[in-house]
Write a protein that holds these residues in place. Sequence first.
Motif, PDB file in Angstrom:
ATOM      1  N   LEU A  32       0.850  -1.184   0.000  1.00 19.73           N
ATOM      2  CA  LEU A  32       0.000   0.000   0.000  1.00 19.73           C
ATOM      3  C   LEU A  32       0.888   1.236   0.000  1.00 19.73           C
ATOM      4  O   LEU A  32       1.710   1.429   0.897  1.00 19.73           O
ATOM      5  CB  LEU A  32      -0.920   0.015   1.223  1.00 19.73           C
ATOM      6  CG  LEU A  32      -1.928   1.168   1.310  1.00 19.73           C
ATOM      7  CD1 LEU A  32      -2.936   1.072   0.167  1.00 19.73           C
ATOM      8  CD2 LEU A  32      -2.660   1.149   2.651  1.00 19.73           C
ATOM      9  N   ARG A  33       0.730   2.077  -1.019  1.00 23.03           N
ATOM     10  CA  ARG A  33       1.518   3.299  -1.115  1.00 23.03           C
ATOM     11  C   ARG A  33       1.051   4.318  -0.077  1.00 23.03           C
ATOM     12  O   ARG A  33      -0.121   4.347   0.303  1.00 23.03           O
ATOM     13  CB  ARG A  33       1.382   3.902  -2.509  1.00 23.03           C
ATOM     14  CG  ARG A  33       1.961   3.029  -3.604  1.00 23.03           C
ATOM     15  CD  ARG A  33       3.446   3.275  -3.759  1.00 23.03           C
ATOM     16  NE  ARG A  33       4.049   2.352  -4.728  1.00 23.03           N
ATOM     17  CZ  ARG A  33       5.287   2.462  -5.156  1.00 23.03           C
ATOM     18  NH1 ARG A  33       6.060   3.423  -4.704  1.00 23.03           N
ATOM     19  NH2 ARG A  33       5.769   1.589  -6.005  1.00 23.03           N
ATOM     20  N   ILE A  34       1.987   5.145   0.373  1.00 16.51           N
ATOM     21  CA  ILE A  34       1.639   6.184   1.341  1.00 16.51           C
ATOM     22  C   ILE A  34       2.007   7.542   0.773  1.00 16.51           C
ATOM     23  O   ILE A  34       2.906   7.676  -0.054  1.00 16.51           O
ATOM     24  CB  ILE A  34       2.352   5.956   2.689  1.00 16.51           C
ATOM     25  CG1 ILE A  34       3.861   5.782   2.500  1.00 16.51           C
ATOM     26  CG2 ILE A  34       1.758   4.790   3.429  1.00 16.51           C
ATOM     27  CD1 ILE A  34       4.633   5.645   3.791  1.00 16.51           C
ATOM     28  N   SER A  35       1.298   8.568   1.210  1.00 20.75           N
ATOM     29  CA  SER A  35       1.531   9.922   0.728  1.00 20.75           C
ATOM     30  C   SER A  35       2.704  10.553   1.464  1.00 20.75           C
ATOM     31  O   SER A  35       3.156  10.054   2.500  1.00 20.75           O
ATOM     32  CB  SER A  35       0.277  10.768   0.942  1.00 20.75           C
ATOM     33  OG  SER A  35       0.057  10.973   2.335  1.00 20.75           O
ATOM     34  N   VAL A  36       3.171  11.666   0.940  1.00 18.46           N
ATOM     35  CA  VAL A  36       4.250  12.403   1.590  1.00 18.46           C
ATOM     36  C   VAL A  36       3.780  12.899   2.954  1.00 18.46           C
ATOM     37  O   VAL A  36       4.541  12.894   3.931  1.00 18.46           O
ATOM     38  CB  VAL A  36       4.705  13.580   0.707  1.00 18.46           C
ATOM     39  CG1 VAL A  36       5.749  14.433   1.441  1.00 18.46           C
ATOM     40  CG2 VAL A  36       5.289  13.060  -0.605  1.00 18.46           C
TER      41      VAL A  36
END
Length: 285
Positions: free
Chosen positions: A50-54
């Motif tokens: 799962l990608r995460i935001s900055v």
Amino acid sequence: MANFSPTVRHRRLLRELRQLRIAAGLKQEEVAEHLDWSTSRMTKVEGGTLRISVNDVRAMLQLYGLREGAEYEALIQLARQARERGWWHAYSDVIPQWFQVYVGLEAEASSLRNYEPELVHGLLQTEDYARAVYQAARVLDSADEIDRHVGLRMARQDVITRSEDPMHLWAIMNEAALRRRVGGAHVMERQLRHLVNLSANPNVTIQVLPYEAGAHAAMLGSFAVLSFAEGGGEVVYLEYMTGSLYLEKSEEVQVYTLTYDHLRASALSPRDSVDLIAKLAREGF
């Protein structure tokens, strides 16, 4: 094609974040509670699915006690780079997410050690050979989809042919992969000659595991070990029909690197391997 992989950046970011969490004495459940996440989301984030935001990264760094400074800014920059799309995204219509991850790793690996029992490794395939493989293995795909798969495979080969910092590829193939007629006699002859030509490149080493080697260390199937520069470590890649596995624990990687060492010892020397491949090409199919 740039030697850049957001996939590797993402994995490096997760490794740094995991180390900071452990240093802060926090469990995944505690982090999830602080960030108002579910535990399953936190597990997926650290697992790389799962990608995460900055902004998520900023919140995690604050929670882990890392204040603004050189290390903080480096991780934020890494988070931005990890959000970019790799060149292979253009082929996302025909490749599943699990294989996109591999292509991303392959794009930035400094070296790749691979064993193939059934076919010539993808980075060493001619276009005609690759097409014959896909036509046989993907019977439900349309002609256009086959073309896209072949296009991706040819594009991936840039990692070993580029003039600047090419990957070091060490490929061990079972003798059966060289004798199996894929695409007909003409296709196989060209494929074998292609292997001979590629073996002249200083960054490509090819070995053949002959029939007379008998039982060997990789009887359970193919695998790949990818190594990365700048302290990026190593990853073992295992593929099956509908997915893949990535092994990064040192004890797991060690098992496969040792297995590969045994394979290299059992296989013909690189020179004898090329001689055999050239002989098979001359004899024809």
